[in-house]
Design a protein around this motif. Structure first.
Motif, PDB file in Angstrom:
ATOM      1  N   ASN A   1      -2.133  17.237  43.418  1.00 34.82           N
ATOM      2  CA  ASN A   1      -3.541  17.600  43.537  1.00 34.82           C
ATOM      3  C   ASN A   1      -3.915  17.842  45.004  1.00 34.82           C
ATOM      4  OD1 ASN A   1      -3.774  15.064  44.652  1.00 34.82           O
ATOM      5  ND2 ASN A   1      -5.169  14.271  43.123  1.00 34.82           N
TER       6      ASN A   1
ATOM      7  N   SER B   1      -9.761  13.138  41.652  1.00 35.71           N
ATOM      8  CA  SER B   1     -10.035  13.590  40.283  1.00 35.71           C
ATOM      9  C   SER B   1     -11.539  13.492  40.014  1.00 35.71           C
ATOM     10  CB  SER B   1      -9.278  12.709  39.285  1.00 35.71           C
ATOM     11  OG  SER B   1      -9.840  11.404  39.287  1.00 35.71           O
ATOM     12  N   TRP B   2     -11.974  14.133  38.935  1.00 39.06           N
ATOM     13  CA  TRP B   2     -13.382  14.027  38.543  1.00 39.06           C
ATOM     14  C   TRP B   2     -13.748  12.576  38.275  1.00 39.06           C
ATOM     15  CZ3 TRP B   2     -16.739  17.589  39.525  1.00 39.06           C
ATOM     16  CH2 TRP B   2     -16.328  18.905  39.621  1.00 39.06           C
ATOM     17  N   ARG B   3     -12.827  11.831  37.710  1.00 40.44           N
ATOM     18  CA  ARG B   3     -13.055  10.408  37.422  1.00 40.44           C
ATOM     19  C   ARG B   3     -13.272   9.639  38.718  1.00 40.44           C
ATOM     20  NH1 ARG B   3     -10.271   5.672  37.097  1.00 40.44           N
ATOM     21  NH2 ARG B   3     -10.845   4.245  35.430  1.00 40.44           N
ATOM     22  N   GLN B   4     -12.433   9.880  39.731  1.00 40.25           N
ATOM     23  CA  GLN B   4     -12.584   9.204  41.020  1.00 40.25           C
ATOM     24  C   GLN B   4     -13.915   9.563  41.668  1.00 40.25           C
ATOM     25  OE1 GLN B   4      -8.845  10.812  42.446  1.00 40.25           O
ATOM     26  NE2 GLN B   4      -8.076   8.732  42.829  1.00 40.25           N
TER      27      GLN B   4
ATOM     28  N   HIS C   1      -6.867  15.984  46.605  1.00 40.86           N
ATOM     29  CA  HIS C   1      -8.207  16.105  46.036  1.00 40.86           C
ATOM     30  C   HIS C   1      -8.414  15.001  45.008  1.00 40.86           C
ATOM     31  CE1 HIS C   1      -8.924  19.900  47.998  1.00 40.86           C
ATOM     32  NE2 HIS C   1      -7.755  20.331  47.560  1.00 40.86           N
TER      33      HIS C   1
END
Length: 164
Positions: free
Chosen positions: A10, A15-18, A13
């Motif tokens: 990634n 994650s959306w969760r992070q 970058h």
């Protein structure tokens, strides 16, 4: 395992969760500060604390996010600014000196916390008294660290990496 079975990187970058976890943590810390403000009738919320939350929750591994830097940087900035503000009767040039001296001292004392660079500006703009060092600065930064510690524990993340 060969390269064809490896998950794509990634590139650092989150994650959306992070991202969501960091946002929720910062929101909870700032809500705690707002609750303390409402309970005491004393202003606790200042802009640099929002930036401190961004570091404590969005970059909790960073040296800038550790308690020594977060609390120490803001307290150092506060005492420098209050001293110069009261010694110079709030002269405009002293605000610039306070910000520059804060930067130099944070670096020299290894308490570098970028959001604390704005603390002298807030102190001069609000014409703060010496009590400002305890509330909102010490109380607010301590509440951020405590909230970050508890929040990251629940999420099974390590924070802080070092207390002092």
């Amino acid at each position: 395992m060969n390269d064809t079975h490896r998950k794509p990187a990634n590139h650092g970058h989150p994650s959306w969760r992070q991202c969501a976890i960091a946002g929720i943590g910062a929101t909870l810390a700032l809500l705690a500060i707002c609750a303390a403000e409402n309970a005491t009738g004393t202003p606790w919320l200042l802009a640099p604390l929002g930036a401190s939350c961004a570091l404590a929750f969005g970059a909790h591994e960073s040296p800038f996010s550790q308690p020594r830097n977060l609390i120490g940087g803001h307290l150092l900035a506060t005492f420098v600014a209050l001293g110069l503000f009261h010694f110079t009767d709030g002269a405009a040039w002293a605000m610039a000196v306070a910000a520059g001296l804060t930067l130099a001292l944070m670096m020299a004392l290894r308490m570098f916390h970028p959001p604390a660079g704005a603390t002298p500006l807030v102190i001069f703009a609000s014409k703060a008294s010496w009590a400002y060092a305890f509330t909102p600065v010490f109380s607010g930064t301590a509440l951020i660290v405590i909230t970050a510690w508890a929040y990251h524990r629940v999420g099974k993340q390590s924070y802080p990496h070092r207390w002092w």
